[in-house]
Structure formats: structure tokens, C-alpha cells
Motif scaffolding. Sequence first.
Motif, PDB file in Angstrom:
ATOM      1  N   ALA A 132       0.838  -1.201   0.000  1.00  0.00           N
ATOM      2  CA  ALA A 132       0.000   0.000   0.000  1.00  0.00           C
ATOM      3  C   ALA A 132       0.871   1.249   0.000  1.00  0.00           C
ATOM      4  CB  ALA A 132      -0.914   0.002   1.219  1.00  0.00           C
ATOM      5  N   THR A 133       0.341   2.325  -0.586  1.00  0.00           N
ATOM      6  CA  THR A 133       1.065   3.591  -0.615  1.00  0.00           C
ATOM      7  C   THR A 133       0.906   4.303   0.728  1.00  0.00           C
ATOM      8  OG1 THR A 133      -0.854   4.783  -1.479  1.00  0.00           O
ATOM      9  CG2 THR A 133       0.647   3.788  -3.075  1.00  0.00           C
ATOM     10  N   LEU A 134       1.707   5.333   0.901  1.00  0.00           N
ATOM     11  CA  LEU A 134       1.631   6.111   2.135  1.00  0.00           C
ATOM     12  C   LEU A 134       0.271   6.783   2.268  1.00  0.00           C
ATOM     13  CD1 LEU A 134       3.080   7.154   4.645  1.00  0.00           C
ATOM     14  CD2 LEU A 134       3.935   9.065   3.279  1.00  0.00           C
ATOM     15  N   VAL A 135      -0.336   7.152   1.148  1.00  0.00           N
ATOM     16  CA  VAL A 135      -1.670   7.763   1.175  1.00  0.00           C
ATOM     17  C   VAL A 135      -2.676   6.795   1.797  1.00  0.00           C
ATOM     18  CG1 VAL A 135      -3.512   8.755  -0.216  1.00  0.00           C
ATOM     19  CG2 VAL A 135      -1.135   9.152  -0.842  1.00  0.00           C
ATOM     20  N   ASP A 136      -2.610   5.505   1.408  1.00  0.00           N
ATOM     21  CA  ASP A 136      -3.528   4.510   1.971  1.00  0.00           C
ATOM     22  C   ASP A 136      -3.301   4.333   3.469  1.00  0.00           C
ATOM     23  OD1 ASP A 136      -4.594   4.089  -0.558  1.00  0.00           O
ATOM     24  OD2 ASP A 136      -3.148   2.512  -1.026  1.00  0.00           O
ATOM     25  N   LEU A 137      -2.024   4.295   3.872  1.00  0.00           N
ATOM     26  CA  LEU A 137      -1.711   4.099   5.291  1.00  0.00           C
ATOM     27  C   LEU A 137      -2.227   5.260   6.138  1.00  0.00           C
ATOM     28  CD1 LEU A 137       1.950   2.716   5.070  1.00  0.00           C
ATOM     29  CD2 LEU A 137      -0.192   1.442   5.249  1.00  0.00           C
ATOM     30  N   ALA A 152       3.101  14.778  13.281  1.00  0.00           N
ATOM     31  CA  ALA A 152       4.170  14.098  14.013  1.00  0.00           C
ATOM     32  C   ALA A 152       3.642  12.849  14.717  1.00  0.00           C
ATOM     33  CB  ALA A 152       4.795  15.052  15.027  1.00  0.00           C
ATOM     34  N   GLU A 153       2.428  12.940  15.293  1.00  0.00           N
ATOM     35  CA  GLU A 153       1.840  11.781  15.972  1.00  0.00           C
ATOM     36  C   GLU A 153       1.554  10.656  14.977  1.00  0.00           C
ATOM     37  OE1 GLU A 153      -0.529  13.815  19.693  1.00  0.00           O
ATOM     38  OE2 GLU A 153      -1.481  13.831  17.736  1.00  0.00           O
ATOM     39  N   ILE A 154       1.008  11.024  13.827  1.00  0.00           N
ATOM     40  CA  ILE A 154       0.699  10.011  12.810  1.00  0.00           C
ATOM     41  C   ILE A 154       1.983   9.365  12.299  1.00  0.00           C
ATOM     42  CG2 ILE A 154      -0.299   9.655  10.522  1.00  0.00           C
ATOM     43  CD1 ILE A 154      -2.266  11.897  11.142  1.00  0.00           C
ATOM     44  N   CYS A 155       3.031  10.174  12.094  1.00  0.00           N
ATOM     45  CA  CYS A 155       4.306   9.647  11.627  1.00  0.00           C
ATOM     46  C   CYS A 155       4.894   8.661  12.637  1.00  0.00           C
ATOM     47  CB  CYS A 155       5.279  10.803  11.368  1.00  0.00           C
ATOM     48  SG  CYS A 155       6.914  10.271  10.798  1.00  0.00           S
ATOM     49  N   THR A 156       4.817   9.000  13.930  1.00  0.00           N
ATOM     50  CA  THR A 156       5.343   8.108  14.961  1.00  0.00           C
ATOM     51  C   THR A 156       4.578   6.790  14.996  1.00  0.00           C
ATOM     52  OG1 THR A 156       6.013  10.022  16.288  1.00  0.00           O
ATOM     53  CG2 THR A 156       5.836   7.910  17.419  1.00  0.00           C
ATOM     54  N   GLU A 157       3.243   6.863  14.911  1.00  0.00           N
ATOM     55  CA  GLU A 157       2.427   5.654  14.977  1.00  0.00           C
ATOM     56  C   GLU A 157       2.657   4.761  13.751  1.00  0.00           C
ATOM     57  OE1 GLU A 157      -0.067   2.881  16.538  1.00  0.00           O
ATOM     58  OE2 GLU A 157       0.729   4.692  17.480  1.00  0.00           O
ATOM     59  N   LEU A 158       2.727   5.363  12.566  1.00  0.00           N
ATOM     60  CA  LEU A 158       2.968   4.570  11.357  1.00  0.00           C
ATOM     61  C   LEU A 158       4.370   3.961  11.368  1.00  0.00           C
ATOM     62  CD1 LEU A 158       1.315   6.760   8.557  1.00  0.00           C
ATOM     63  CD2 LEU A 158       0.416   4.714   9.655  1.00  0.00           C
ATOM     64  N   GLY A 159       5.338   4.703  11.903  1.00  0.00           N
ATOM     65  CA  GLY A 159       6.684   4.155  11.995  1.00  0.00           C
ATOM     66  C   GLY A 159       6.753   2.962  12.935  1.00  0.00           C
ATOM     67  N   ARG A 160       5.900   2.979  13.980  1.00  0.00           N
ATOM     68  CA  ARG A 160       5.860   1.847  14.908  1.00  0.00           C
ATOM     69  C   ARG A 160       5.135   0.651  14.281  1.00  0.00           C
ATOM     70  NH1 ARG A 160       4.689   4.486  19.017  1.00  0.00           N
ATOM     71  NH2 ARG A 160       2.417   4.476  18.839  1.00  0.00           N
ATOM     72  N   GLN A 161       4.098   0.908  13.487  1.00  0.00           N
ATOM     73  CA  GLN A 161       3.359  -0.182  12.861  1.00  0.00           C
ATOM     74  C   GLN A 161       4.098  -0.761  11.656  1.00  0.00           C
ATOM     75  OE1 GLN A 161      -0.577   1.117  11.878  1.00  0.00           O
ATOM     76  NE2 GLN A 161      -1.125   1.653  13.982  1.00  0.00           N
ATOM     77  N   TYR A 162       4.847   0.086  10.948  1.00  0.00           N
ATOM     78  CA  TYR A 162       5.545  -0.371   9.745  1.00  0.00           C
ATOM     79  C   TYR A 162       7.026  -0.003   9.859  1.00  0.00           C
ATOM     80  CZ  TYR A 162       0.714  -0.443   8.171  1.00  0.00           C
ATOM     81  OH  TYR A 162      -0.629  -0.664   8.075  1.00  0.00           O
ATOM     82  N   PRO A 163       7.776  -0.699  10.713  1.00  0.00           N
ATOM     83  CA  PRO A 163       9.198  -0.348  10.913  1.00  0.00           C
ATOM     84  C   PRO A 163      10.049  -0.562   9.670  1.00  0.00           C
ATOM     85  CG  PRO A 163       8.669  -2.448  11.982  1.00  0.00           C
ATOM     86  CD  PRO A 163       7.362  -1.866  11.520  1.00  0.00           C
ATOM     87  N   GLU A 164       9.559  -1.379   8.732  1.00  0.00           N
ATOM     88  CA  GLU A 164      10.358  -1.636   7.534  1.00  0.00           C
ATOM     89  C   GLU A 164      10.293  -0.478   6.541  1.00  0.00           C
ATOM     90  OE1 GLU A 164       6.175  -2.829   6.626  1.00  0.00           O
ATOM     91  OE2 GLU A 164       7.565  -3.037   8.304  1.00  0.00           O
TER      92      GLU A 164
END
Length: 216
Positions: A132-137, A152-164
Motif C-alpha cells: 500500500a502507498t503512504l496515502v492509503d496508510l 508528528a503523531e501520525i508519523c510516529t504511529e505509522l513508523g511503529r506499525q511499519y518499521p520496515e
Amino acid sequence: MSETAPGTTELTSQYSNQVTDDLERNLKEQERLSGEIEALQGQLAALRQDHTVLLNIQQVLGTPTPADSPSTPPGAVVPAPRKKAAAPDERTGTRKSTARAGKQTGKQTEKKTEKKTGKKAAAKASTVPSGATLVDLVREHLAGQREPRSAAEICTELGRQYPERTIKTTVVRTTLEGLVARNQAQRTKQGSSVFYTSPDASEAAAQTEDGSQQTD
């Protein structure tokens, strides 16, 4: 005493005048070339800036980049990423998030709400395909939130869910603005902070508020 011959004096004068003329032409040529170089450098800087903006728009729109299409023009010098410039943005977002969380009352209720929201977000994230693209996430993450969230909060949460995946706050903010432009997200401003919500969450909050007012 030796006297200088008239022919020698005239020849020296001719050489002197020729050297003076050559110096003037040299200086004028230097000025002309310097002006052209400055103009070309300005055009190159503008093209690089346009290239960066177009790449961000392409990522927001979710358009795949062809494998044979280089992301940078041949021979272009790509500046190193400014890691130090991104750090204050992330620290600022973290401080704003902490200050906003400290003002909320009912810490017990907030923890329960965050747990439920986290479970819903995890369930929705599991349904998002790996390609999926970043837009979908970002869109799926907003759909699982009941309260406004900063970039910043969304970036932190997505980084934790998708560390790769490498997710940056600036790219997330650009993606959110693209969703707002397509009416797929809503933006609110509290002081100097900007928060984002999904249209469904905003409508649900408005209906809840109307119901409370009617009950009163």
C-alpha cells in the motif's frame, strides 16, 4: 648617454595600448560569463526545487515511479538530507502532543480510549496490503482515530506499525494536505498546532455533540 630611438618609443606605446585594450576586453568577458553562470545557477536551483515538489505530489497521488525513470536528472548534485532540520520539527510535534495530553482530564478514561483506538487501528492496519502507498496508510490510520492527530503523531504511529518503511514527518504532512484537498481528511488548528481527522470521525463527533445538546 643613450637616447631612445623614436621608433622604439612608438612601438612601446602601441604595445601598451594593445595590452590596455586586451585587459578591458578580458574584464568584460569575465563579467559576461559571470552573469551567465549566475543565471544558469538560478535556473538550476529553480528546476531542482520544482523536481522536489513534483516528487512529493507524485507520492501524495500514489502514482508509481517507473523503474527506468531516474528520480534525479543525470549529472545533478543531490544535496545531503538535512537530518538536523527535521529533528526540531519532530521534537516540536512531540512537545505539543505532550502539552495537549497533559491538559486533558480523566486520565483513566483516556487510557481506556487509547487502548480501544489502538486495537481498532491495529485491526485496520492488518487489512492494509503490504504494497500500500503512504496515502492509503495515512487514510486508514485517520479512519481509526476518534480524536484529531498531528502529523508528528501520525508519523510516529505509522513508523511503529511499519518499521520496515522509512516514514518522515514532512512527507506525512504533505500527504495529509493532499487528503484535505480531496475532502478525504479535515484540518483543524488549535493555537499554532495543526491537527487532522477523517471526515467520518468529524461527522460522528458532530452528531454526538448535537445529541448531547438535545438531551440537555
